[in-house]
Design an enzyme around this catalytic site. Sequence first.
Site, short mmCIF file in Angstrom:
data_model
loop_
_atom_site.label_atom_id
_atom_site.label_comp_id
_atom_site.label_asym_id
_atom_site.label_seq_id
_atom_site.Cartn_x
_atom_site.Cartn_y
_atom_site.Cartn_z
N PRO A 10 0.96 -1.13 0.16
CA PRO A 10 0.06 0.15 0.20
C PRO A 10 0.86 1.11 -0.16
O PRO A 10 1.79 1.58 0.64
CB PRO A 10 -0.86 -0.12 1.32
N ASN A 11 0.24 2.22 -0.87
CA ASN A 11 0.88 3.55 -0.89
C ASN A 11 2.10 3.74 -1.49
O ASN A 11 2.59 4.84 -1.90
CB ASN A 11 1.06 4.20 0.57
N ARG A 18 4.61 11.12 -2.43
CA ARG A 18 4.61 10.63 -1.07
C ARG A 18 5.77 11.07 -0.22
O ARG A 18 6.86 10.52 -0.61
CB ARG A 18 4.13 9.07 -0.99
N TYR A 23 10.94 8.77 1.12
CA TYR A 23 10.93 7.94 -0.18
C TYR A 23 11.48 8.31 -1.34
O TYR A 23 11.70 7.71 -2.29
CB TYR A 23 9.66 7.65 -0.40
N ASN A 74 8.18 -5.36 -0.85
CA ASN A 74 7.90 -4.15 -0.09
C ASN A 74 6.58 -4.21 0.39
O ASN A 74 5.87 -3.65 -0.39
CB ASN A 74 8.58 -2.99 -0.65
N ALA A 77 3.15 -0.81 4.70
CA ALA A 77 2.85 -0.65 6.26
C ALA A 77 2.44 -2.27 6.70
O ALA A 77 2.63 -2.52 7.85
CB ALA A 77 1.66 0.13 6.47
N HIS A 80 4.67 -4.65 9.14
CA HIS A 80 4.61 -4.38 10.60
C HIS A 80 3.43 -5.30 11.03
O HIS A 80 3.43 -5.35 12.44
CB HIS A 80 4.73 -2.99 11.11
N ASP A 87 2.00 -15.61 6.17
CA ASP A 87 1.58 -17.01 5.90
C ASP A 87 1.49 -17.33 4.41
O ASP A 87 1.92 -18.46 4.24
CB ASP A 87 0.22 -17.18 6.59
N GLU A 98 13.22 -8.80 1.32
CA GLU A 98 12.30 -7.85 1.95
C GLU A 98 13.22 -6.60 1.89
O GLU A 98 14.44 -6.33 1.80
CB GLU A 98 12.21 -8.06 3.40
N HIS A 100 12.82 -2.19 1.82
CA HIS A 100 12.22 -0.71 2.39
C HIS A 100 13.08 0.21 1.79
O HIS A 100 14.32 0.29 1.88
CB HIS A 100 12.03 -0.82 3.85
N SER A 102 12.99 3.48 2.86
CA SER A 102 13.51 4.13 4.19
C SER A 102 14.01 3.14 4.99
O SER A 102 13.89 1.99 4.99
CB SER A 102 12.23 4.99 4.82
N ARG A 107 13.14 5.04 12.28
CA ARG A 107 11.95 5.76 12.23
C ARG A 107 11.04 5.40 13.64
O ARG A 107 11.61 4.91 14.63
CB ARG A 107 11.13 5.42 10.97
N ARG A 111 7.73 0.76 13.54
CA ARG A 111 8.26 0.31 12.04
C ARG A 111 9.38 -0.58 12.21
O ARG A 111 9.96 -1.20 11.48
CB ARG A 111 8.54 1.44 11.22
C1 DQA Z 1 8.19 1.22 3.59
C2 DQA Z 1 8.35 1.46 5.13
C3 DQA Z 1 6.90 1.40 6.01
O1 DQA Z 1 6.99 1.19 7.29
C4 DQA Z 1 5.94 2.13 5.33
O2 DQA Z 1 4.70 2.07 6.06
C5 DQA Z 1 5.75 2.19 3.97
C6 DQA Z 1 7.01 1.93 3.19
C7 DQA Z 1 9.58 1.63 3.11
O3 DQA Z 1 9.39 1.38 1.96
O4 DQA Z 1 10.30 2.53 3.59
O5 DQA Z 1 4.81 2.25 3.15
O6 DQA Z 1 8.07 0.06 3.44
#
Ligand code: DQA
Length: 151
Positions: A10-11, A18, A23, A74, A77, A80, A87, A98, A100, A102, A107, A111
């Site tokens: 998401p996002n 954003r 980011y 990635n 959110a 977490h 699963d 995995e 990220h 950031s 943070r 997170r």
């Molecule tokens: C993220 C870090 C997460 O905590 C956050 O909710 C994101 C982006 C990152 O790419 O740094 O949406 O996964």
Amino acid sequence: MKKIVIINGPNLNMLGKREPELYGDTTLEQINAELCEIGRQKKVCVEIFQSNHEGAIIDKIQAISDQCAGLIINPGAFTHTSIAIRDALLLIDAPIIEIHLSNIYKRETFRHKSVISDIAVGQITGFGEAGYFFALKTLISDISVRSDYNE
Ligand code: DQA
């Protein structure tokens, strides 16, 4: 052709707009174009998926679980919180990285916990878009090492 799947949660479709101080200015489309180019050069099929919905991400992981030679995720959110995504990832019998953009450990404390890091071969956090390119190149070399080993 071997397939590597890249999943964004998401996002992440809002990259560029954003919180650019966290980011970066690059859009997801620009990152994806570069990832596809790496795939073309290295003759690996790169499939990319993004969703803002937990269930859609789970459906995708299930659908590719026996088709991929590696997965980069990635989960945004959901990193977490989502035991359901964790699963689903357990279905995958291929290396998972995995990622990220950031550094999640610099943070908020909520997170700092990832529910998937112990089932990934590794976690890349804090290197922005470069992390995706590193993850893809690493999986591609891993695939070629494994194929040499099988020969
Ligand atoms: C993220 C870090 C997460 O905590 C956050 O909710 C994101 C982006 C990152 O790419 O740094 O949406 O996964």
